[in-house]
Design a protein around this motif. Structure first.
Motif, PDB file in Angstrom:
ATOM      1  N   GLU A  88      -9.228   4.890  -0.852  1.00  0.00           N
ATOM      2  CA  GLU A  88      -9.610   3.942  -1.844  1.00  0.00           C
ATOM      3  C   GLU A  88     -10.741   3.402  -2.328  1.00  0.00           C
ATOM      4  O   GLU A  88     -11.231   3.384  -2.570  1.00  0.00           O
ATOM      5  CB  GLU A  88      -7.995   2.970  -1.920  1.00  0.00           C
ATOM      6  N   MET A 101       0.852   4.134  -3.205  1.00  0.00           N
ATOM      7  CA  MET A 101       1.089   4.926  -2.425  1.00  0.00           C
ATOM      8  C   MET A 101       1.669   6.525  -3.182  1.00  0.00           C
ATOM      9  O   MET A 101       2.146   7.765  -4.370  1.00  0.00           O
ATOM     10  CB  MET A 101       0.285   5.330  -1.366  1.00  0.00           C
ATOM     11  N   THR A 149       0.491  -1.307   0.036  1.00  0.00           N
ATOM     12  CA  THR A 149       0.013   0.015  -0.225  1.00  0.00           C
ATOM     13  C   THR A 149       0.972   1.298  -0.009  1.00  0.00           C
ATOM     14  O   THR A 149       0.595   2.289  -0.880  1.00  0.00           O
ATOM     15  CB  THR A 149      -1.051   0.115   1.170  1.00  0.00           C
ATOM     16  N   ARG A 199      -3.689  13.550   2.125  1.00  0.00           N
ATOM     17  CA  ARG A 199      -4.382  12.061   2.576  1.00  0.00           C
ATOM     18  C   ARG A 199      -4.386  11.731   3.632  1.00  0.00           C
ATOM     19  O   ARG A 199      -5.624  11.061   4.008  1.00  0.00           O
ATOM     20  CB  ARG A 199      -3.012  11.692   1.815  1.00  0.00           C
ATOM     21  N   GLU A 218      -5.539   4.712   4.555  1.00  0.00           N
ATOM     22  CA  GLU A 218      -5.123   5.136   2.962  1.00  0.00           C
ATOM     23  C   GLU A 218      -5.972   3.844   2.181  1.00  0.00           C
ATOM     24  O   GLU A 218      -6.560   4.261   1.349  1.00  0.00           O
ATOM     25  CB  GLU A 218      -3.660   4.469   2.727  1.00  0.00           C
TER      26      GLU A 218
END
Length: 357
Positions: A132, A92, A88, A229, A128
């Protein structure tokens, strides 16, 4: 609010709490029940024990959704996945910069430490991944099983700690001469900076000062995006269609931590749905058994003794529960202590039914 109302009306359910209290089982049971009630649901686990795949009849889980076969049980769909923290983070970074720069960052040995083992990275990547899945737009319900924490504050605080570390103004200021001089520039550093870098090296396991300096140099200009983010996911967690469930066990220490986490969520204006207490000893009150005991056989008397011990334990747990969580109207769902470990869909259905009352 009843559990079924909650999973029917919300877009995101976050199951949080300390490790070892049944978050993964609770998350999977809620996701399965929602799917069988007609919703397209995904459950994302961060549990390192990887019991979720086994309970859903899958050989393994990874960083992409896998459909779980619940054919014939409802109109919805159930998908499951397990967070791959490193993957992940890699994805990113690739999304935030050019392919060449991303590859340079990911080849850095210090990046390996940051993306795999640094405290706070797992929690940040869980957020995150939640964003998504939300942005994909194909899910009616997203159930997140948060990382097991030693502190109730970790899940909310870790992303800020990670972004503060990546911004690293003080450390980058110390590294700046070396970042400008390149790998041959250790001689330009003053004694204090060299001592600090050696401390960083001992903590991170990085063998070269250059790895640390190059890492921060490569991330120049990306810190604001990291913070952006983090902020957008925090806003999502506070949205009206999100709900937190604090999962706990009936022990005093676990319940006190659950109370602390509930108060922290309220202070942060996060939507708290209630508390799930797993492994409760639920023993109905049979009333006065004096008359029954008077004429009981030896075997019946032994059974009555066993019942009274279990009933006393159940009363003690209820007292601890009331003392720890108070009586302020916070919904509490009790799941009895089951005789077997939850390892398949039928047992997950049982847990879901118990949660739904």
């Amino acid at each position: 609010m009843r559990i079924d109302e909650l999973i029917d009306s919300r877009h995101i359910v976050v199951c949080t709490g300390a490790g070892g209290v049944g978050k993964t089982t609770t998350s999977a049971a809620l996701a399965l029940r929602a799917a069988e009630r007609g919703r397209k649901t995904i459950v994302c686990t961060i549990d390192p024990a990887r019991r979720l795949a086994q309970s859903m009849g899958l050989a393994a889980l990874d960083n992409v959704p896998h459909r779980v076969d619940i054919a014939g049980t409802g109109r919805g769909e159930l998908h499951a996945m397990m967070l791959d923290m490193k993957r992940t983070f890699d994805e990113m970074v690739m999304d935030m910069t050019s392919p060449d720069r991303a590859q340079a960052i990911m080849r850095n040995p210090f990046y390996e430490h940051v993306s795999s083992t640094l405290a706070g990275t797992q929690e940040y990547m869980a957020m995150e991944k939640l964003w998504e899945l939300h942005e994909e737009g194909g899910w009616d319900l997203i159930v997140i099983d948060t990382p097991p924490t030693r502190s109730a504050l970790d899940f909310l605080d870790a992303p800020r700690r990670l972004t503060d570390f990546l911004e690293g103004r003080f450390l980058r200021m110390m590294l700046w001469p070396y970042m400008k001089a390149g790998k041959g520039g250790l001689r330009v550093l003053n004694f204090g900076t060299q001592v600090a870098l050696r401390a960083v090296t001992r903590v991170t396991g990085s063998e070269l000062f250059a790895d640390v300096a190059e890492f921060f140099r490569s991330f120049e200009g990306m810190y604001e995006e990291f913070k952006h983010r983090s902020v957008r996911v925090r806003d999502l967690l506070g949205a009206r269609r999100t709900v937190f469930l604090v999962v706990t066990s009936p022990s005093g220490s676990s319940l006190r931590e659950a109370r602390f986490f509930a108060e922290r969520l309220a202070a942060e204006s996060m939507p708290l749905g209630g508390v799930v207490v797993n492994r409760m000893h639920v023993v109905p009150d049979a009333g006065d058994l004096t008359g029954v005991r008077a004429g009981a056989s030896a075997a019946a008397a032994q059974a009555l003794d066993t019942y009274e011990r279990w009933r006393a334990l159940a009363r003690a747990e209820e007292r601890v529960l009331a003392d720890a969580l108070g009586t302020d109207g916070l919904p509490v769902w009790r799941v009895p202590d089951l005789p077997d470990e939850v390892v398949d869909l039928d047992q997950l259905r049982t847990v879901g039914a118990l949660l739904a009352g």
